[in-house]
Design an enzyme around this catalytic site. Structure first.
Site, PDB file in Angstrom:
ATOM      1  CE1 TYR A 143      43.316  34.013  40.063  1.00 49.97           C
ATOM      2  CE2 TYR A 143      45.752  34.306  40.524  1.00 49.97           C
ATOM      3  CZ  TYR A 143      44.955  33.907  39.810  1.00 49.97           C
ATOM      4  OH  TYR A 143      45.181  33.046  38.879  1.00 49.97           O
ATOM      5  CG  PHE A 153      36.306  34.153  36.489  1.00 48.44           C
ATOM      6  CD1 PHE A 153      37.654  34.057  35.657  1.00 48.44           C
ATOM      7  CD2 PHE A 153      35.898  34.396  37.037  1.00 48.44           C
ATOM      8  CE1 PHE A 153      37.887  34.789  36.262  1.00 48.44           C
ATOM      9  CE2 PHE A 153      36.002  35.793  37.033  1.00 48.44           C
ATOM     10  CZ  PHE A 153      37.173  36.479  36.689  1.00 48.44           C
ATOM     11  CG  ASP A 154      42.189  31.877  37.514  1.00 45.57           C
ATOM     12  OD1 ASP A 154      42.733  30.574  37.704  1.00 45.57           O
ATOM     13  OD2 ASP A 154      42.919  32.664  36.972  1.00 45.57           O
ATOM     14  CB  ILE A 182      42.103  42.506  32.790  1.00 43.41           C
ATOM     15  CG1 ILE A 182      41.919  42.622  34.124  1.00 43.41           C
ATOM     16  CG2 ILE A 182      42.005  41.313  31.988  1.00 43.41           C
ATOM     17  CD1 ILE A 182      40.625  42.140  34.422  1.00 43.41           C
ATOM     18  CE1 TYR A 208      41.078  38.160  30.601  1.00 46.22           C
ATOM     19  CE2 TYR A 208      39.258  38.775  32.288  1.00 46.22           C
ATOM     20  CZ  TYR A 208      40.990  37.802  31.195  1.00 46.22           C
ATOM     21  OH  TYR A 208      42.099  37.781  32.503  1.00 46.22           O
ATOM     22  CG  PHE A 226      39.802  39.648  40.379  1.00 44.37           C
ATOM     23  CD1 PHE A 226      40.217  38.533  39.007  1.00 44.37           C
ATOM     24  CD2 PHE A 226      38.904  40.857  38.494  1.00 44.37           C
ATOM     25  CE1 PHE A 226      40.450  37.854  38.729  1.00 44.37           C
ATOM     26  CE2 PHE A 226      39.468  40.082  37.560  1.00 44.37           C
ATOM     27  CZ  PHE A 226      39.978  38.656  36.880  1.00 44.37           C
TER      28      PHE A 226
END
Length: 235
Positions: A143, A153-154, A182, A208, A226
């Protein structure tokens, strides 16, 4: 306290005569016998019901057996009527609890049905359309997560991501549908098949929320994007 033996109300000759009815015998049995004895002899019901379903020969045998076995109710033991009322009260209470649970389950199901999905899925690559995960199955995912402005961010797809001994990128592995990630991921992955790659646009409610994830650069109320590939599914 020892059971006190009652006086025999009827002789065998009287029991076998028309002068003593089935209800007469049942009255004596239910007034004097233990609840366990009445239950064993199938005489632990309402008077009229027992009279309808019992033959007189059986009642005479039960009458004599009560004296032979000394199966007498003790003075402090609840009467049959009291025990039947207690059983009815317990059954009624259990039914009320069961009904309440059914109502709560129906209410929860109705709320779930009314809730609109808080994500949108865009398929980038089709999967095998056969191997879909179920709740608690372990899924393996590659991902990349971005904010709406494109800021990453990730990710576990970058050159700096963890790799196995063969130099292959290690996917993220977790039991799907259990809240380990999530909600947007949990819900979306259950619709994907093995090998599928998709872009997920997830509203903040299923990401979030109002708190965000400041330590990872995710502000409050952020809609997240994502790119997720479902690499494998294992039960």
């Amino acid at each position: 306290m020892a059971a006190q033996e009652p006086t025999r109300s009827y002789t065998n000759e009287q029991l076998n005569s028309d002068a003593v009815s089935k209800k007469d015998i049942i009255n004596v049995l239910q007034a004097n016998a233990t609840f366990e004895f009445l239950k064993e002899m199938k005489l632990n019901g309402k008077l009229n019901n027992v009279a309808k379903t019992s033959k007189k020969d059986h009642l005479i045998n039960a009458y004599n057996a009560m004296f032979e076995k000394k199966a007498f109710r003790q003075s402090d033991e609840p009467t049959l009527e009291e025990q039947l009322e207690e059983q009815l009260a317990k059954k009624t209470a259990a039914m009320a609890v069961a009904d309440e649970k059914k109502k709560e389950a129906a209410k929860e199901a109705a709320n779930t049905e009314k809730e609109e999905p808080k994500y949108k899925k865009i398929i980038l690559k089709q999967g095998d359309k056969t191997t879909y995960p179920s709740k608690n199955d372990k899924v393996s995912c590659l991902y990349t997560g971005k904010l709406e402005n494109g800021t990453i961010f990730d990710t576990n797809c970058a050159s700096t991501a963890r790799k196995n001994r063969k130099g292959e990128i290690k996917p993220l592995i977790f039991p799907v549908g259990t809240g380990k990630v999530i909600r947007g991921w949990d819900e979306a992955l259950l619709t994907m098949s093995k090998g599928e790659k998709a872009e997920l646009h997830i509203e903040s409610e299923w990401a979030y929320g109002r708190k965000g994830l400041p330590d990872h650069g995710i502000p409050p109320f952020s809609k997240l994007i994502f790119e997720v590939e479902l690499v494998n599914v294992a039960d």
